[in-house]
Design a protein around this motif. Sequence first.
Motif, PDB file in Angstrom:
ATOM      1  N   PRO A 265       0.812  -1.233   0.000  1.00 36.32           N
ATOM      2  CA  PRO A 265       0.000   0.000   0.000  1.00 36.32           C
ATOM      3  C   PRO A 265       0.837   1.272   0.000  1.00 36.32           C
ATOM      4  CG  PRO A 265      -0.927  -1.600   1.519  1.00 36.32           C
ATOM      5  CD  PRO A 265       0.393  -2.162   1.065  1.00 36.32           C
ATOM      6  N   SER A 266       1.960   1.273   0.723  1.00 37.96           N
ATOM      7  CA  SER A 266       2.788   2.479   0.771  1.00 37.96           C
ATOM      8  C   SER A 266       3.514   2.733  -0.541  1.00 37.96           C
ATOM      9  CB  SER A 266       3.815   2.356   1.906  1.00 37.96           C
ATOM     10  OG  SER A 266       4.706   1.286   1.656  1.00 37.96           O
ATOM     11  N   LEU A 267       3.668   1.697  -1.351  1.00 38.29           N
ATOM     12  CA  LEU A 267       4.379   1.848  -2.619  1.00 38.29           C
ATOM     13  C   LEU A 267       3.508   2.435  -3.716  1.00 38.29           C
ATOM     14  CD1 LEU A 267       6.367  -1.529  -2.694  1.00 38.29           C
ATOM     15  CD2 LEU A 267       7.215   0.715  -2.030  1.00 38.29           C
TER      16      LEU A 267
ATOM     17  N   ALA B 149       1.044  -5.110  -9.626  1.00 44.02           N
ATOM     18  CA  ALA B 149       0.315  -3.866  -9.379  1.00 44.02           C
ATOM     19  C   ALA B 149       0.099  -3.159 -10.710  1.00 44.02           C
ATOM     20  CB  ALA B 149       1.085  -2.964  -8.414  1.00 44.02           C
ATOM     21  N   CYS B 150      -0.977  -2.408 -10.782  1.00 47.70           N
ATOM     22  CA  CYS B 150      -1.250  -1.555 -11.940  1.00 47.70           C
ATOM     23  C   CYS B 150      -1.428  -0.142 -11.403  1.00 47.70           C
ATOM     24  CB  CYS B 150      -2.493  -2.035 -12.680  1.00 47.70           C
ATOM     25  SG  CYS B 150      -2.791  -1.162 -14.238  1.00 47.70           S
ATOM     26  N   VAL B 151      -0.581   0.794 -11.848  1.00 45.46           N
ATOM     27  CA  VAL B 151      -0.498   2.121 -11.234  1.00 45.46           C
ATOM     28  C   VAL B 151      -0.662   3.184 -12.307  1.00 45.46           C
ATOM     29  CG1 VAL B 151       0.914   3.638  -9.812  1.00 45.46           C
ATOM     30  CG2 VAL B 151       1.124   1.166  -9.554  1.00 45.46           C
ATOM     31  N   SER B 152      -1.533   4.159 -12.035  1.00 45.38           N
ATOM     32  CA  SER B 152      -1.677   5.270 -12.977  1.00 45.38           C
ATOM     33  C   SER B 152      -0.448   6.167 -12.883  1.00 45.38           C
ATOM     34  CB  SER B 152      -2.942   6.068 -12.673  1.00 45.38           C
ATOM     35  OG  SER B 152      -2.873   6.667 -11.399  1.00 45.38           O
ATOM     36  N   PHE B 153       0.021   6.628 -14.027  1.00 42.17           N
ATOM     37  CA  PHE B 153       1.260   7.392 -14.089  1.00 42.17           C
ATOM     38  C   PHE B 153       1.007   8.896 -14.144  1.00 42.17           C
ATOM     39  CE2 PHE B 153       5.110   8.933 -16.332  1.00 42.17           C
ATOM     40  CZ  PHE B 153       6.048   8.488 -15.431  1.00 42.17           C
ATOM     41  N   ASN B 154      -0.130   9.308 -14.660  1.00 44.58           N
ATOM     42  CA  ASN B 154      -0.446  10.737 -14.777  1.00 44.58           C
ATOM     43  C   ASN B 154      -0.531  11.373 -13.395  1.00 44.58           C
ATOM     44  OD1 ASN B 154      -0.598  10.250 -17.451  1.00 44.58           O
ATOM     45  ND2 ASN B 154      -2.762  10.729 -17.696  1.00 44.58           N
ATOM     46  N   GLY B 155       0.078  12.523 -13.275  1.00 39.12           N
ATOM     47  CA  GLY B 155      -0.018  13.259 -12.025  1.00 39.12           C
ATOM     48  C   GLY B 155       0.997  12.851 -10.976  1.00 39.12           C
ATOM     49  N   LEU B 156       1.798  11.815 -11.241  1.00 37.48           N
ATOM     50  CA  LEU B 156       2.822  11.418 -10.284  1.00 37.48           C
ATOM     51  C   LEU B 156       4.016  12.366 -10.376  1.00 37.48           C
ATOM     52  CD1 LEU B 156       2.838   7.518 -10.476  1.00 37.48           C
ATOM     53  CD2 LEU B 156       1.933   8.955  -8.678  1.00 37.48           C
ATOM     54  N   LYS B 157       4.876  12.304  -9.389  1.00 33.23           N
ATOM     55  CA  LYS B 157       6.000  13.240  -9.286  1.00 33.23           C
ATOM     56  C   LYS B 157       7.130  12.932 -10.259  1.00 33.23           C
ATOM     57  CE  LYS B 157       8.047  10.421  -5.612  1.00 33.23           C
ATOM     58  NZ  LYS B 157       8.547  10.404  -4.224  1.00 33.23           N
ATOM     59  N   TYR B 158       7.082  11.784 -10.943  1.00 37.92           N
ATOM     60  CA  TYR B 158       8.197  11.355 -11.776  1.00 37.92           C
ATOM     61  C   TYR B 158       8.190  12.054 -13.133  1.00 37.92           C
ATOM     62  CZ  TYR B 158       7.652   7.703  -8.296  1.00 37.92           C
ATOM     63  OH  TYR B 158       7.486   7.035  -7.122  1.00 37.92           O
TER      64      TYR B 158
ATOM     65  N   TYR C  86      11.120   5.886 -16.489  1.00 33.94           N
ATOM     66  CA  TYR C  86      12.368   5.314 -16.001  1.00 33.94           C
ATOM     67  C   TYR C  86      12.654   5.779 -14.571  1.00 33.94           C
ATOM     68  CZ  TYR C  86      12.768   4.336 -20.942  1.00 33.94           C
ATOM     69  OH  TYR C  86      12.511   3.901 -22.213  1.00 33.94           O
ATOM     70  N   GLU C  87      12.350   7.048 -14.300  1.00 38.12           N
ATOM     71  CA  GLU C  87      12.503   7.549 -12.934  1.00 38.12           C
ATOM     72  C   GLU C  87      11.531   6.831 -11.997  1.00 38.12           C
ATOM     73  OE1 GLU C  87      11.993  11.742 -10.503  1.00 38.12           O
ATOM     74  OE2 GLU C  87      12.556  11.808 -12.631  1.00 38.12           O
ATOM     75  N   PHE C  88      10.333   6.559 -12.496  1.00 40.19           N
ATOM     76  CA  PHE C  88       9.345   5.797 -11.730  1.00 40.19           C
ATOM     77  C   PHE C  88       9.891   4.404 -11.391  1.00 40.19           C
ATOM     78  CE2 PHE C  88       6.216   2.367 -12.205  1.00 40.19           C
ATOM     79  CZ  PHE C  88       5.364   2.633 -11.136  1.00 40.19           C
ATOM     80  N   ALA C  89      10.472   3.733 -12.386  1.00 43.90           N
ATOM     81  CA  ALA C  89      10.989   2.377 -12.182  1.00 43.90           C
ATOM     82  C   ALA C  89      12.094   2.363 -11.135  1.00 43.90           C
ATOM     83  CB  ALA C  89      11.500   1.811 -13.505  1.00 43.90           C
ATOM     84  N   VAL C  90      13.025   3.299 -11.248  1.00 43.00           N
ATOM     85  CA  VAL C  90      14.143   3.347 -10.303  1.00 43.00           C
ATOM     86  C   VAL C  90      13.635   3.573  -8.884  1.00 43.00           C
ATOM     87  CG1 VAL C  90      16.173   4.672  -9.606  1.00 43.00           C
ATOM     88  CG2 VAL C  90      15.830   4.091 -12.016  1.00 43.00           C
ATOM     89  N   ASP C  91      12.654   4.460  -8.738  1.00 38.32           N
ATOM     90  CA  ASP C  91      12.137   4.763  -7.406  1.00 38.32           C
ATOM     91  C   ASP C  91      11.421   3.558  -6.798  1.00 38.32           C
ATOM     92  OD1 ASP C  91      11.530   6.693  -5.245  1.00 38.32           O
ATOM     93  OD2 ASP C  91       9.467   6.346  -5.884  1.00 38.32           O
ATOM     94  N   VAL C  92      10.578   2.906  -7.589  1.00 36.93           N
ATOM     95  CA  VAL C  92       9.842   1.741  -7.083  1.00 36.93           C
ATOM     96  C   VAL C  92      10.808   0.630  -6.686  1.00 36.93           C
ATOM     97  CG1 VAL C  92       8.280  -0.123  -7.728  1.00 36.93           C
ATOM     98  CG2 VAL C  92       7.702   2.232  -8.304  1.00 36.93           C
ATOM     99  N   VAL C  93      11.781   0.352  -7.552  1.00 30.79           N
ATOM    100  CA  VAL C  93      12.746  -0.709  -7.267  1.00 30.79           C
ATOM    101  C   VAL C  93      13.554  -0.380  -6.017  1.00 30.79           C
ATOM    102  CG1 VAL C  93      14.801  -1.896  -8.116  1.00 30.79           C
ATOM    103  CG2 VAL C  93      12.879  -1.483  -9.650  1.00 30.79           C
TER     104      VAL C  93
END
Length: 700
Positions: free
Chosen positions: A202-204, A223-232, A236-243
């Motif tokens: 949940p925190s991820l 997980a399926c995550v909406s990308f619009n509106g995120l800080k990334y 690729y920045e999203f992937a690095v942060d999640v990992v």
Amino acid sequence: MKSIKTVLIVDDNQINREILKKFLKDHYNIVEAENGQVALDILTKNRIEFSAVLLDLTMPVMDGYTFLQHIQEDSRLKNVPILVTTSHSESEKEIEALKMGAWDFVTKPYNPDIILFRLRNAINRSQLETLREIVYLTEFDKLTGLFTKNHFFAETHKILTENPKEKFIFVRFDIDRFSLINSYFGIAQGDRLIKYIAGTLPSLVKTAKYYTYGRIEGDVFAACVSFNGLKYQDKYEFAVDVVDRVKKVLGEYNREFDIVPSFGLYEIPDNSIRPDILYDRSTLAAKTCKGSYIQLYSWYDDSMEQQLKQDQNIANEMTRALEENQFVPFFQPKYDLRTNKIAGAEALIRWQHPEKGLIPPASFIPVFERNGFVSKVDYYMWENVCKTLRKWIDEGRTILPISINVSRIDLYNPLLVDVFCNLIDKYQIPPNLLNLEITESSYMDNPEIMLETMHRLQKKGFVVMMDDFGSGYSSLNVLKDMPVDVLKIDMKFLSNDGQDGRSESIIASIVRMAKWLNMTCIAEGAETFNQVQFLKNIGCEFAQGYFYSKPIPQDEYEALVEKEYGSVGFDVINSTADMFSPRNQEKFTNIFWAGESEIAKYFLEIKNPAAIYEFNNGHYELLRVNSKYYEYFDFSCNPTESPIITQSLMKCAKTRQSTTMDYSFTNSEGKIQFVSLKTEYLKELGDKHILLGIHDFKNA
């Protein structure tokens, strides 16, 4: 036709059972029991499905309270409604029974309408609870409480279709070698890790506007995550942060575990794509980084699907290829760097396809490793090599040792040692002719089993080689624990653009370290004259690579060996079979590292400063010093590269005789120190010399 439900009446009083049976027989099938123990046996040992139980509380053998306790402890029976039968004056018993899990009660004397009404209500409520539980279990994972696979897919489809303009990323991840956690620490510990991961999900995803997540199976989450509106800024920045965040929470779980995740990610181009397809594509991406300690995630692209089709084509043909002997061994010679003569070869598999021609192993071995077929192919190669060795012996040819590859999947076979012993017995060949190459990464999977297997193989006379040494990330730790006979050094260390000599220093250090550990070194992948000269200079014994020869067919290898050695026959050349085995070579054993040896104790207790030097080409290097050394030489004034010391070591190395020379240096306090250095010759290692120097301070 509607089936009739069955009710169990439990009462030690036969009259009471008859009364209840009379009231209920037109509506239910009736089964009777005279005490709680009999009733419990009926419920647990018969295949009858009971809709309810009418239970008296006071009975011999097993009373109603004990019966209720057993029911609550049995997950199969706790949803069966229990109605206790009491008298009007037993309200305390009713309350106690309800606390222990009874559903309702009926009082004596019995009112048939009330009994039927309460019994029907209890059964209906039980069916509703069972239905709810069934629905819950189909939608939510029992261990973690997360969405199950099907429910996750359904919810994912829902958010994708309801938000067609949103950009989504599908994430799939699992834990590398999770089965080893279950093996080492038990299934309960594995379940705790699964629940821990589930609790962090949940925190991820909480920063996303829309999201779903669930447990697919085992240690696999998605997980399926909406990308619009995120800080990334981008995916690729999203992937690095999640990992990074997952790595962090896994690292905090337990320091004893080396928990490495693998991620497959898919940027969803069309929200109408079915979730099961999204999952399959992210799984393909995850497989490309499985087992890597550097690249923990991979993005799906269309080429992966094409690769999947190619892999399937290979899988479709592999069984027939084995039956038709389409797999053939090629031999890549290994050369003795001291004599420049062939010292053996490594047997490498090739696929001689009737239509496609020669297929390289990189095209099919990874497929075989994934589907488990590699074990059959490995055994085929091992037996093929044994047949070939037997053929050479029978023909009176020159016999040099041949090494074969043992995959990590083979190491899980508890009968592996017996397999090799049976092969050499079957073909009557000495075990030292069949060398076994095991990749460094294989040692990390199950070190305890690997260590035991290695000891047994060596005891039987096999030479064990660690292949691709230096390609992993725990090389020194593996080397510390695994007493292999031969190190095969990965020449990828020598990068083409390296100008600072760091790669050369690493390889030189590995060779020196191998000599201290009484191991032979083979450099794999030697391709240029300069590389070979470098290997000779640092004392590496053997080399293998395209500078000498590419892998060649059997007939070409036979011709090459015969040209170099002639037909000297098995009896004459058999002594070379042990050339890779340090157990039969003259080796410098570093007794100074063995703290329990008398010589080591003598060295450490010398009253004057003493040091062990490695001398080569006019330069020396300290290998070890005793406790007195830094009482006289502090780190800031250590007389390294002193011309007098160099001269003394050079003279000793040249004459192999002890030498004595005087020299002086200025210490950190500005005082001149006068020293007499006595040098003793210890051993030659390649073109290096190991020397012992004892310093006598004249004014000390």
